[in-house]
Write a protein that holds these residues in place. Sequence first.
Motif, short mmCIF file in Angstrom:
data_model
loop_
_atom_site.label_atom_id
_atom_site.label_comp_id
_atom_site.label_asym_id
_atom_site.label_seq_id
_atom_site.Cartn_x
_atom_site.Cartn_y
_atom_site.Cartn_z
N GLY A 1 35.74 48.34 26.88
CA GLY A 1 37.13 48.17 27.28
C GLY A 1 37.33 47.62 28.68
N LEU A 2 36.31 46.92 29.22
CA LEU A 2 36.39 46.38 30.57
C LEU A 2 37.12 45.03 30.58
CD1 LEU A 2 35.52 46.48 33.58
CD2 LEU A 2 33.38 45.38 32.90
N VAL A 3 38.11 44.89 31.44
CA VAL A 3 38.87 43.65 31.60
C VAL A 3 38.23 42.82 32.70
CG1 VAL A 3 41.10 42.65 32.27
CG2 VAL A 3 41.02 44.71 30.84
N VAL A 4 38.07 41.51 32.46
CA VAL A 4 37.50 40.61 33.46
C VAL A 4 38.49 39.48 33.73
CG1 VAL A 4 35.60 39.05 34.04
CG2 VAL A 4 35.14 41.12 32.70
N HIS A 5 38.88 39.33 35.00
CA HIS A 5 39.75 38.23 35.43
C HIS A 5 38.88 37.18 36.12
CE1 HIS A 5 43.18 40.75 34.56
NE2 HIS A 5 42.80 41.65 35.44
N ILE A 6 39.09 35.91 35.78
CA ILE A 6 38.25 34.84 36.31
C ILE A 6 39.11 33.88 37.13
CG2 ILE A 6 36.71 32.93 35.69
CD1 ILE A 6 36.10 34.52 33.09
N PHE A 7 38.63 33.59 38.35
CA PHE A 7 39.30 32.68 39.27
C PHE A 7 38.33 31.58 39.67
CE2 PHE A 7 41.17 36.81 39.50
CZ PHE A 7 42.53 36.62 39.73
N ASP A 8 38.86 30.40 40.03
CA ASP A 8 37.99 29.31 40.40
C ASP A 8 37.63 29.39 41.89
OD1 ASP A 8 40.13 28.30 41.84
OD2 ASP A 8 40.53 26.63 40.48
N TYR A 9 36.93 28.36 42.36
CA TYR A 9 36.45 28.30 43.74
C TYR A 9 37.60 28.46 44.75
CZ TYR A 9 34.79 26.03 48.03
OH TYR A 9 34.49 25.73 49.34
N TYR A 10 38.78 27.94 44.40
CA TYR A 10 39.91 27.97 45.32
C TYR A 10 40.74 29.25 45.20
CZ TYR A 10 38.76 23.02 45.69
OH TYR A 10 38.10 21.84 45.89
N GLY A 11 40.37 30.12 44.27
CA GLY A 11 41.12 31.35 44.08
C GLY A 11 42.24 31.24 43.06
N TRP A 12 42.32 30.12 42.33
CA TRP A 12 43.34 29.97 41.30
C TRP A 12 42.92 30.71 40.04
CZ3 TRP A 12 47.44 28.57 43.57
CH2 TRP A 12 47.45 27.58 44.55
#
Length: 327
Positions: free
Chosen positions: A61-72
């Motif tokens: 049940g772990l949620v993973v948020h992914i952001f790019d190099y610029y933090g978007w």
Amino acid sequence: MSKGRKIIIVSAGRLKRENNTICFINDKEKKYLPIENLEEMYVFGRVDFNIDFFEYIGEKGLVVHIFDYYGWYKGSFIPKEHMFSGELIINQVQAAINQSYSLRLAKEFVRGAIYNLARISYKRDPELKNKLKDYYYKLDSAKNNEELMGFEGNARKTFYDSMKNWIDWEFDGRNRNPPKDSTNALISFLNSLTYALTIKHIMRSALHPGISFLHANTERNRFSLALDISEVFKPIFSEALTISLINNKKLNPELHFDFDSNTNGMYLNQNGRNIVMKEWVNMLENTIMHRALKRKVSFDKLVELEIYKLIKDLLKDKKYKSLRIWW
């Protein structure tokens, strides 16, 4: 960096399952992560994953948020929880295509946004609070979303015109895509985090994230309902936290931001993101006494409660009233 039930990864490397846990590996370290105690992960930059990793965290049940190099914000992995409701989705669609119903909800999102901007302003600039109240009461006269967004945009511009007098950093008003200065880079980064947080709670409900009331349902590459609900929380999670980070000297514009010549924009660097993410997690885990529930709830929980208020409205149980800061 781990903080309670959330973990932040800002270094390049690989996340993988190893036996009955997960680990992060790069050239400098191999670190095991206590998955049984984790709820959420924020990943920035170049990190590799594999199917075994996602299968395992899905089970946990772990949620993973992914952001790019610029933090978007680029996307989230949210385990499937089988919370489907045909009745709710039908009602959500019918509300979205019913002009008066949709406009009522849209007005409520903007009311919450403007009220909360006024609330975080009242000690710093009483005159600004009165100006924002004027926009708040003008919302009743809006006949469509274009007029509504116009009032909201003017209210935010008025807020930012005053905000530049409260902080020591350079700030000549809001700019984005890309942000041109450190203050705007910080606001944009926190807006992305607010959007990701809202998506998490929508996806854990039975609502459809692409059927909205304020923002256009045709928004490409973004969940428009998350944009709607985020409006209520940006004054708390973005503007207020930006002011706090700057005035409490948690960040230095010279040390914690980099100018990128490829995009002609300013962005938080790795050290800056580490600092901001620690403050972000601390804020989300902070608790307040809820006036209606008569118990303490976290700031993170406030977003979940907001979504369930909207669900009650769509199910014809109780009309939605957006969150108004009372603390």
